[in-house]
Structures are given as C-alpha cells and as structure tokens.
Design a protein around this motif. Structure first.
Motif, PDB file in Angstrom:
ATOM      1  N   VAL A  42       0.842  -1.192  -0.015  1.00 48.68           N
ATOM      2  CA  VAL A  42       0.119   0.076   0.067  1.00 48.68           C
ATOM      3  C   VAL A  42       0.878   1.227  -0.078  1.00 48.68           C
ATOM      4  O   VAL A  42       0.584   2.455  -0.068  1.00 48.68           O
ATOM      5  N   LEU A 119      -2.331   6.217   6.997  1.00 42.83           N
ATOM      6  CA  LEU A 119      -2.599   4.964   6.908  1.00 42.83           C
ATOM      7  C   LEU A 119      -3.620   4.508   8.079  1.00 42.83           C
ATOM      8  O   LEU A 119      -2.947   5.023   9.153  1.00 42.83           O
ATOM      9  N   PHE A 121      -5.254   1.391   9.865  1.00 40.81           N
ATOM     10  CA  PHE A 121      -5.060  -0.153   9.611  1.00 40.81           C
ATOM     11  C   PHE A 121      -5.458  -0.854  10.676  1.00 40.81           C
ATOM     12  O   PHE A 121      -5.582  -0.381  11.853  1.00 40.81           O
ATOM     13  N   VAL A 148      -4.557   5.814   2.891  1.00 49.04           N
ATOM     14  CA  VAL A 148      -5.288   4.114   2.709  1.00 49.04           C
ATOM     15  C   VAL A 148      -5.874   3.380   3.946  1.00 49.04           C
ATOM     16  O   VAL A 148      -5.294   4.035   5.113  1.00 49.04           O
ATOM     17  N   VAL A 150      -6.844  -0.047   5.515  1.00 53.06           N
ATOM     18  CA  VAL A 150      -6.216  -1.383   5.377  1.00 53.06           C
ATOM     19  C   VAL A 150      -7.062  -2.206   6.607  1.00 53.06           C
ATOM     20  O   VAL A 150      -7.019  -2.036   7.460  1.00 53.06           O
ATOM     21  N   TRP A 272      -7.831  -3.198   0.601  1.00 56.29           N
ATOM     22  CA  TRP A 272      -7.263  -1.859   1.198  1.00 56.29           C
ATOM     23  C   TRP A 272      -7.925  -0.932   0.062  1.00 56.29           C
ATOM     24  O   TRP A 272      -8.374  -1.534  -1.015  1.00 56.29           O
TER      25      TRP A 272
END
Length: 276
Positions: A42, A119, A121, A148, A150, A272
């Motif tokens: 990613v 990110l 996550f 992103v 995820v 993702w």
C-alpha cells in the motif's frame, strides 16, 4: 481454571490476561511477513503517519515504524490501558519512530489525536465486531485524502490438521461454539470486500491472502493457548469443563510430538482502499 464469565464488553471473546497477551505476541510472529508485505504493497513509507486500530501488544506498530522511520508517526488505539502502556514502553525502548498510544473504546472515540492519517489499519479486529461496518466508517473518517484504509482478517474456513487428528474435534467444538454463540464472524476475511462496500469505501483497490502449512509441533502450543483463552466463554455455554480441558491439553501435546501431523492455518486476508 478460570471462572466462567461473560465475553468482554468490547467484543473480545478471549480472556484478557498475561497468558493471552503472550499468545498474541506469538501469533504476531507467525503473520509478521504477511502484514509487512501488505504495508509495502500500500506504499507506507518514510515520514508518513499511521494508525493501528486495536493495537494490542504493538506488533503491527513495530512493522509500521520499520517503514515510516524516525520522522514518521505511529499511533495505536487499545482499549486495555495496561496493555497499551506496556506496548508503548517497549516500542519507545526500541525507537524507530514517534510512537503514541490512545486508550479508548472504538465505539465512543470520535477523532483520535493525529488524525487524519496516511494509513489507518486494523488486523484481526473486525471478526470480533458485531457491526464491523461502523469500525470501517470510522477508519475512513480518520484517513486523509490520498491515504489508505487497510483491514486484515482471518477466514477460518480452511483450518485443518492432516492426517485426521481426533483432538482437533475438541478444539473445533469449543472454538466454533464460542464464536457462533457470541455471534462472531468466522469468515471475516472473505467478507472484507462486501464490508468495504457497505461502509461506503467502494470496491477494494487490492487484496492479499496468506496461509501457512506447518508441522503440528509448531502449532500445538498455539492451539492450546486459543482453547485456554476461550475456556471461560466456553464454560458459560456449557461447552468446556476442567476434565475435557485437561484431556485436550494432554492429547494436543501428544499429537504435536507425534511428528506425523501438519496444520493448515486460517487464511489471513487483507483488503485496502485509497481515499479520494
């Protein structure tokens, strides 16, 4: 043996104690490569900010730090303040990034300090949530444009021991009974695309799947640890008792030492989406 009690109010059906937290550290080592590969895929890189949602002992935060470096920010959210503080001390001792830890309940937390992140996550979280879509919606809100989201979750459809190993019947009986009894999702990994859609993220930009096929000698202690961590919840449902538990530990240890058996792990599936 632990006294039977209701599942943790945050949705975690396992016990919360030092033995369980060590099991989580051992489990993290098994899946370290799979998670590191997803972080690379990613594009997590130097100087970025990232959030590990329900960060536990901090294993994923360490992998994040390896990629973002000393100029990056790695933040964890953990509902257990004692576990979170211990993880933060260990991470800061190892250095590698700016580490922060938030002690909070995901369902009441509105915006974590440091948001929005490059990110956001989670690993092995959504399978414990009665409404994983709410968590994904929060994660999306905490992620900056171009960042992103995820999620990495188990799918337990493949787990097996070959050749047929009778003691796995007892493991599956308690494991599946507790998870289904508490409405937990044993197919969370394969359902990630549908959950992303339901949360308004759209179709994932990418997916990944990892699995191990290991000698049972490498997995027997892990399976015993899972069984023990579910004992209290199993006893509440009438699925577990001291005699069965003692026999299970003995039989699983013997099967692990036998040398003939191999364990196919659950599949760890990641999905993702880059935010626009």
């Amino acid at each position: 043996m632990a006294k039977a009690r209701k599942a943790n109010p945050d949705g975690y059906v396992h016990t919360r104690d030092a033995k369980e937290y060590q099991r989580l550290r051992d489990q993290a080592r098994i899946w370290q490569g799979a998670t590191a590969g997803v972080l690379a895929a990613v594009g997590l890189g130097p100087g970025m900010s990232c959030l590990d949602v329900r960060s536990g002992p901090g294993a994923v935060m360490r992998l994040m730090a390896d990629r973002v470096g000393p100029q990056g920010l790695v933040t964890g959210i953990e509902i257990d303040p004692v576990l979170g503080a211990e993880a933060l001390r260990d991470l800061r001792t190892q250095s590698g990034a700016d580490f922060q830890q938030i002690a909070a309940d995901l369902f009441t937390l509105e915006t974590p300090p440091g948001a929005p992140f490059d990110l956001t996550f989670c690993r092995l979280l959504l399978m414990h949530m009665r409404d994983p879509v709410i968590i994904l919606e929060k994660m999306a809100a905490w992620t900056k444009s171009g960042g992103v989201v995820v999620a990495q979750e188990f799918d337990f459809g493949a787990i097996a021991v070959e050749p047929t190993c009778p003691v796995m019947g007892e493991f599956n009986r308690v494991f599946e009974g507790v998870f289904r009894g508490h409405g937990r999702n044993m197919r969370a990994g394969r359902q990630l695309p549908a959950q992303f859609e339901a949360a308004g993220l759209g179709t994932p930009d990418g997916t990944d799947a990892a699995v191990h096929y290991l000698p049972l000698s490498h997995m027997a202690n892990m399976l015993i640890g899972v069984y023990d961590s579910l004992y209290a919840a199993g006893a509440e449902f009438g699925l577990a008792d001291p005699v069965r538990a003692s026999e299970f530990r003995k039989d699983m240890a013997e099967a692990g030492a036998d040398g003939r058996y191999y364990c196919l792990t659950p599949v760890l599936i990641a999905a993702w989406k880059r935010m626009t």
